[in-house]
Each structure stands twice: as structure tokens, then as C-alpha cells.
Design a protein around this motif. Structure first.
Motif, PDB file in Angstrom:
ATOM      1  N   GLU A 327      28.207  60.653 -10.145  1.00  0.00           N
ATOM      2  CA  GLU A 327      26.904  60.308 -10.699  1.00  0.00           C
ATOM      3  C   GLU A 327      25.888  59.898  -9.634  1.00  0.00           C
ATOM      4  OE1 GLU A 327      28.119  58.908 -15.198  1.00  0.00           O
ATOM      5  OE2 GLU A 327      27.680  57.357 -13.703  1.00  0.00           O
ATOM      6  N   GLY A 328      26.287  59.948  -8.368  1.00  0.00           N
ATOM      7  CA  GLY A 328      25.363  59.651  -7.279  1.00  0.00           C
ATOM      8  C   GLY A 328      25.317  58.188  -6.879  1.00  0.00           C
ATOM      9  N   ARG A 329      24.183  57.797  -6.345  1.00  0.00           N
ATOM     10  CA  ARG A 329      23.999  56.443  -5.829  1.00  0.00           C
ATOM     11  C   ARG A 329      23.765  55.462  -6.983  1.00  0.00           C
ATOM     12  NH1 ARG A 329      21.140  54.157  -0.993  1.00  0.00           N
ATOM     13  NH2 ARG A 329      20.104  52.249  -1.666  1.00  0.00           N
ATOM     14  N   ALA A 330      24.557  54.404  -7.024  1.00  0.00           N
ATOM     15  CA  ALA A 330      24.377  53.366  -8.038  1.00  0.00           C
ATOM     16  C   ALA A 330      23.352  52.330  -7.581  1.00  0.00           C
ATOM     17  CB  ALA A 330      25.702  52.685  -8.344  1.00  0.00           C
ATOM     18  N   THR A 391      16.616  38.440  -4.640  1.00  0.00           N
ATOM     19  CA  THR A 391      17.654  39.470  -4.599  1.00  0.00           C
ATOM     20  C   THR A 391      17.646  40.278  -5.905  1.00  0.00           C
ATOM     21  OG1 THR A 391      19.313  37.922  -5.451  1.00  0.00           O
ATOM     22  CG2 THR A 391      19.104  38.105  -3.066  1.00  0.00           C
ATOM     23  N   THR A 392      18.482  41.306  -5.954  1.00  0.00           N
ATOM     24  CA  THR A 392      18.563  42.182  -7.121  1.00  0.00           C
ATOM     25  C   THR A 392      19.858  41.912  -7.876  1.00  0.00           C
ATOM     26  OG1 THR A 392      17.271  43.899  -6.011  1.00  0.00           O
ATOM     27  CG2 THR A 392      18.615  44.580  -7.895  1.00  0.00           C
ATOM     28  N   PRO A 393      19.784  41.608  -9.169  1.00  0.00           N
ATOM     29  CA  PRO A 393      21.016  41.333  -9.922  1.00  0.00           C
ATOM     30  C   PRO A 393      21.770  42.610 -10.274  1.00  0.00           C
ATOM     31  CG  PRO A 393      19.096  41.113 -11.345  1.00  0.00           C
ATOM     32  CD  PRO A 393      18.576  41.357  -9.954  1.00  0.00           C
ATOM     33  N   VAL A 409      22.506  48.086 -11.776  1.00  0.00           N
ATOM     34  CA  VAL A 409      21.359  47.295 -11.309  1.00  0.00           C
ATOM     35  C   VAL A 409      20.103  47.660 -12.102  1.00  0.00           C
ATOM     36  CG1 VAL A 409      22.244  47.052  -8.960  1.00  0.00           C
ATOM     37  CG2 VAL A 409      20.724  48.972  -9.522  1.00  0.00           C
ATOM     38  N   SER A 410      20.208  48.659 -12.935  1.00  0.00           N
ATOM     39  CA  SER A 410      19.053  49.157 -13.680  1.00  0.00           C
ATOM     40  C   SER A 410      18.816  48.315 -14.937  1.00  0.00           C
ATOM     41  CB  SER A 410      19.261  50.625 -14.073  1.00  0.00           C
ATOM     42  OG  SER A 410      18.285  51.040 -15.009  1.00  0.00           O
ATOM     43  N   VAL A 411      17.642  47.706 -15.007  1.00  0.00           N
ATOM     44  CA  VAL A 411      17.296  46.947 -16.210  1.00  0.00           C
ATOM     45  C   VAL A 411      17.193  47.875 -17.412  1.00  0.00           C
ATOM     46  CG1 VAL A 411      15.521  45.488 -17.272  1.00  0.00           C
ATOM     47  CG2 VAL A 411      16.131  45.155 -14.862  1.00  0.00           C
ATOM     48  N   ASP A 412      16.635  49.054 -17.200  1.00  0.00           N
ATOM     49  CA  ASP A 412      16.516  50.014 -18.292  1.00  0.00           C
ATOM     50  C   ASP A 412      17.888  50.424 -18.814  1.00  0.00           C
ATOM     51  OD1 ASP A 412      13.767  49.964 -18.126  1.00  0.00           O
ATOM     52  OD2 ASP A 412      13.627  51.769 -16.883  1.00  0.00           O
ATOM     53  N   ARG A 414      20.677  48.726 -18.494  1.00  0.00           N
ATOM     54  CA  ARG A 414      21.258  47.545 -19.149  1.00  0.00           C
ATOM     55  C   ARG A 414      20.738  47.427 -20.582  1.00  0.00           C
ATOM     56  NH1 ARG A 414      18.660  41.882 -17.924  1.00  0.00           N
ATOM     57  NH2 ARG A 414      17.097  43.017 -19.146  1.00  0.00           N
ATOM     58  N   ASN A 415      19.431  47.572 -20.762  1.00  0.00           N
ATOM     59  CA  ASN A 415      18.843  47.431 -22.090  1.00  0.00           C
ATOM     60  C   ASN A 415      19.293  48.536 -23.039  1.00  0.00           C
ATOM     61  OD1 ASN A 415      17.534  45.181 -21.132  1.00  0.00           O
ATOM     62  ND2 ASN A 415      15.578  46.223 -20.790  1.00  0.00           N
ATOM     63  N   THR A 416      19.440  49.749 -22.511  1.00  0.00           N
ATOM     64  CA  THR A 416      19.905  50.867 -23.338  1.00  0.00           C
ATOM     65  C   THR A 416      21.329  50.633 -23.814  1.00  0.00           C
ATOM     66  OG1 THR A 416      18.461  52.446 -22.205  1.00  0.00           O
ATOM     67  CG2 THR A 416      20.375  53.347 -23.357  1.00  0.00           C
ATOM     68  N   VAL A 417      22.193  50.187 -22.908  1.00  0.00           N
ATOM     69  CA  VAL A 417      23.587  49.924 -23.288  1.00  0.00           C
ATOM     70  C   VAL A 417      23.647  48.827 -24.345  1.00  0.00           C
ATOM     71  CG1 VAL A 417      25.813  49.074 -22.462  1.00  0.00           C
ATOM     72  CG2 VAL A 417      24.524  50.714 -21.095  1.00  0.00           C
ATOM     73  N   MET A 418      22.849  47.775 -24.185  1.00  0.00           N
ATOM     74  CA  MET A 418      22.859  46.673 -25.147  1.00  0.00           C
ATOM     75  C   MET A 418      22.328  47.116 -26.510  1.00  0.00           C
ATOM     76  SD  MET A 418      21.538  43.603 -22.624  1.00  0.00           S
ATOM     77  CE  MET A 418      21.589  42.318 -23.871  1.00  0.00           C
ATOM     78  N   ALA A 419      21.317  47.989 -26.483  1.00  0.00           N
ATOM     79  CA  ALA A 419      20.703  48.416 -27.739  1.00  0.00           C
ATOM     80  C   ALA A 419      21.493  49.489 -28.463  1.00  0.00           C
ATOM     81  CB  ALA A 419      19.284  48.908 -27.460  1.00  0.00           C
ATOM     82  N   ALA A 420      22.057  50.446 -27.699  1.00  0.00           N
ATOM     83  CA  ALA A 420      22.660  51.633 -28.325  1.00  0.00           C
ATOM     84  C   ALA A 420      24.182  51.639 -28.311  1.00  0.00           C
ATOM     85  CB  ALA A 420      22.128  52.894 -27.636  1.00  0.00           C
ATOM     86  N   TYR A 421      24.806  50.821 -27.447  1.00  0.00           N
ATOM     87  CA  TYR A 421      26.267  50.896 -27.319  1.00  0.00           C
ATOM     88  C   TYR A 421      26.930  49.527 -27.435  1.00  0.00           C
ATOM     89  CZ  TYR A 421      25.031  55.481 -25.461  1.00  0.00           C
ATOM     90  OH  TYR A 421      24.515  56.747 -25.309  1.00  0.00           O
TER      91      TYR A 421
END
Length: 436
Positions: A327-330, A391-393, A409-412, A414-421
């Protein structure tokens, strides 16, 4: 030649002060023992050097770049009387290899039998200069009685900007001797330091300490990189643009991450009331040595695998592509940033084939002690950060279906996983941080 900073107060808590309120002996000891410190350029820009460089006279000797400026004054600070004789600032032609002449100005006074010279240097060149060398000659009548050298050690003095300095002569000159001081300044194109970062002044308050003005200045790092060893400077001017005092602060080795603020306290040495006060700060960028963290998706069990090893990445791609989708660079970790000093521990889950990562020493020890039948400890993977400022969480989820953990590290994301999964993933909060 030695530099003396007026007040130093940084985040590190190591405060030090050189105040004219103390006795001569203590001041002289400080002057002789404190090493020269770096001063930085003010972010004030213009099409020409500020007016302070073109007004008045500097003694009776004209400088080709500055004109002349009178500085006959007497100041009293906490019982210490310092006489300003006529200070003649000029440029000479003895520049060294690779140096260019730049304007200088200022005044001087005695502390005991030692001359303190403070003033400003300006960049009238078309490119930035650094490592500014100061050359001092003290004459009585036409006889040279003392010479010395010093350094402004400016990180990055850009064209049409000025910076301040303070130096003590290392040889005594008897108090009250009728002297003329000649100051020359030479700059070089910066090569030792990377281009400095200007810190943003976000607040300044003035107080009085022992009858002298003190300025508490808050400077914020608005850049995208971490910086270190900040320097602050400034000056006080009267209504005629005469230089009253110079201001200094320096915190060697202090790291300021993006968004963080450094509090610098600088104190005046004279009790004249200024009309204008300018303060500024710069710091050196910490070189970014990016360590990419690569991410894979395990098609068989629905877990994710992370590695900082390019070799391991290539092996997984070459030999296990049927199982792992690359999936590339995290995210990335700046290995040069000293804030990334906490090991990230890696475990292999023998039951589901996933990997678990933690920066918590306590959690690592708990897993080793209680879950040894499930997890095989593989050691530190790479270094991360354990505190949040600048720093970056990295966010962590627990997969209820397969017992693995997911990191992003992606807020987007994180929010998608919390909302949809949310039926699959339980959000566990911030796992650790990375300093960029």
C-alpha cells in the motif's frame, strides 16, 4: 573577544543572566568566561538599510557606507556609571579571504577597566552573509593601545537587514581614557550553517527588573521543520534613532518543533527610556533524514504490516505478493530529530500472523510476561516520539474480528474507520507520535 548575553531563559529551564546591576568583578568574570554566541538577522526587510545606519555621525571619522553619528552620552545602571566617549566606527580594507565588508555602527562604555562595545551590523550586499567577524581598534590620540576581534556569528543576515552584537575587549583599557574605537565588520556567504528559520514574534511584555527594562518575548516556530539553538536579538532606539542598547538571548541545543513557542527574556543595561524597541529570533533547521514506513495489507487475515526496512519491503513484495498487497508509504520519521528517541517495539502474533507495535515499555513488558504463548517479541523496529508537542500522532485501532491492530497518521482515515467500520475496529486512541 567574548560575548555576554543579557538574559537567557528558554524551555530547557537553564536560565542565565549577565546584568549590569552586579558588581564589576562578577561582570568581568562573566565577560571573560561566557563564550561567544550566535546572533541572527532581524526579519525586517526594506529596499535599503534602516535609517539608523544613515543618520548622524559616528565620532569624527566618516564611514563610506554609514556616514557619521555622535554618541556622547552618560548612562547610569544600578549604581554603575558608564561614560560613552566618542565612538568612531569605520570600515577598513583588511577583509580576509572570502569575506565582504559590511556596515557596522554602535557605541561603547566601560565596565571596570574593560570596554564593552555594542552595536549593529547591516548587510548591504546582494546575498545573505553569515559568520560576521568584528575587528576592534582602540586609539588614544593617534596611538593604538588595544586591538581585538569578535564574532557576531550571525546565522543568516539577509540583504537590507541588521543584527545586534555585544562584545567585551579582552585587554583592559583604564577607565576614562580618552579613546576612539574603530569597528570593522566582515561577512562571509554562509556555508557552515543551513539557511536559518525566522521565528515569529507572537507576544512581548515589558517589565522592570532592578530598575532596568526586561522584555519577555514569545517566538513561535511557524515553519514545517524542527529547529534548534534559537538566538534572539534586538535593540532600543531613542527618538533620534540613536542606539540606546542591544538585546540578546541564546539557547544552545534547544529544539523547537513546528508550532512550538520559545520564551526569550532579554534585559536592557541602561535606564534610558527608548522610543523604539525591535526584537527578533532565528534558529537553525534540523536536517530532515526521512525514514519511510511502508505498509502492507494481508489479504488472508485482513491485518496490516508495517516496516521501516526497505530490504524487508522488497522481500515481501518479491516473495509474498500472493498474501501481502503493498500500500506504499504509511508515514515518515525524521531520524535526525532528537525528539524521536523512543523505541517502537515489534511483536509477531503466532496465532493470526499479524504484527503488533507499541512504544510503551510497560505494555511491552506486559505482553512479554503474560502473552508469550501468543506474541513473539522481535525487538525495536525504529524510534518514535512519546509526547505530543509539535509532533504527529499515530492512531491505533483493534480489529475485533482477527485480533490484529491497525495504525494510521491520517485523520481522514481515522475518521472513516470510526464512522464506517466501527463494528470491526475499536478505536484505542493515540499509540505514539512521530517528529517530522
Amino acid at each position: 573577544m567574548h560575548f555576554v548575553g543579557d538574559t537567557v531563559c528558554g524551555k530547557s529551564g537553564g536560565a542565565k543572566r549577565a546584568m549590569f546591576a552586579v558588581v564589576f568583578g562578577a561582570i568581568l568574570l562573566a565577560a571573560l568566561l561566557v563564550p561567544q554566541l550566535a546572533m541572527a538577522a532581524t526579519p525586517r526587510l526594506g529596499t535599503s538599510l534602516p535609517s539608523i545606519f544613515s543618520r548622524g555621525t559616528i565620532g569624527s571619522v566618516a564611514s563610506p557606507s554609514l556616514g557619521t553619528m555622535s554618541s556622547l552620552k552618560t548612562f547610569s545602571a544600578a549604581g554603575v556609571t558608564s561614560s560613552h566617549e566618542v565612538a568612531a566606527m569605520t570600515l577598513d580594507s583588511t577583509s580576509g579571504s572570502g569575506e565582504v565588508q559590511i556596515p557596522s555602527m554602535g557605541n561603547f562604555f566601560w565596565v571596570g577597566d574593560y570596554l564593552c562595545i555594542q552595536g549593529l551590523v547591516g548587510n548591504d550586499q546582494s546575498s545573505p552573509v553569515g559568520m560576521v567577524r568584528l575587528a576592534f581598534t582602540v586609539k588614544s590620540a593617534d596611538t593604538t593601545i588595544a586591538t581585538d576581534t569578535g564574532w557576531a556569528l550571525i546565522y543568516n543576515l539577509v540583504p537590507d537587514n541588521i543584527a545586534s552584537y555585544t562584545d567585551y575587549m579582552t585587554l583592559p583599557v583604564p577607565t576614562g581614557t580618552a579613546v576612539t574605537v574603530f569597528v570593522s565588520a566582515f561577512g562571509t556567504i554562509p556555508t557552515e550553517y543551513p539557511t536559518a528559520v525566522d521565528l515569529t514574534l507572537v507576544g512581548r511584555t515589558e517589565t522592570v527588573i532592578n530598575g532596568l527594562r526586561a522584555y519577555s518575548c514569545s517566538f513561535r516556530n511557524d515553519s514545517r521543520v524542527a529547529v534548534e539553538s534559537p538566538v534572539a536579538g534586538g535593540w532600543e532606539l531613542n527618538s533620534a534613532d540613536d542606539l540606546i542598547d542591544t538585546l540578546f538571548d541564546y539557547d544552545d541545543g534547544l529544539v523547537i518543533n513546528p508550532g512550538e513557542t520559545w520564551t526569550s527574556v532579554v534585559q536592557s543595561t541602561f535606564n534610558d527610556v527608548p522610543t523604539t524597541v525591535d526584537t527578533y529570533a532565528q534558529a537553525l533547521p534540523i536536517p530532515v533524514t526521512d525514514l519511510p514506513i511502508y505498509r502492507f495489507f494481508n489479504r488472508n487475515n485482513g491485518s496490516h504490516f508495517y516496516t521501516a526496512s526497505a530490504g524487508e519491503r522488497d522481500t515481501v513484495i518479491a516473495q509474498y505478493s500472493a498474501t501481502f498487497s503493498y500500500e506504499g508509504r504509511a508515514y515518515g520519521v525524521n531520524t535526525t530529530n532528537p525528539y524521536n528517541n523512543a523505541p517502537l517495539y515489534r511483536f509477531y502474533n503466532k496465532k493470526n500472523g499479524s504484527h503488533f507495535y507499541t512504544a510503551s515499555l510497560q505494555e511491552r513488558n506486559t505482553v512479554i510476561a503474560l502473552w508469550g504463548a501468543t506474541y513473539n517479541y522481535e525487538g525495536p523496529a525504529y524510534n518514535v516520539c512519546t509526547y505530543s508537542a509539535g509532533t504527529t500522532p499515530v492512531y491505533r485501532f483493534y480489529n475485533r474480528n482477527n485480533g490484529s491492530h491497525f495504525y494510521t497518521v491520517s485523520v481522514d482515515e481515522r475518521n472513516t474507520v470510526m464512522a464506517a467500520y466501527s463494528a470491526t475496529y475499536s478505536y484505542e486512541g493515540v499509540a505514539f507520535f512521530v517528529a517530522l
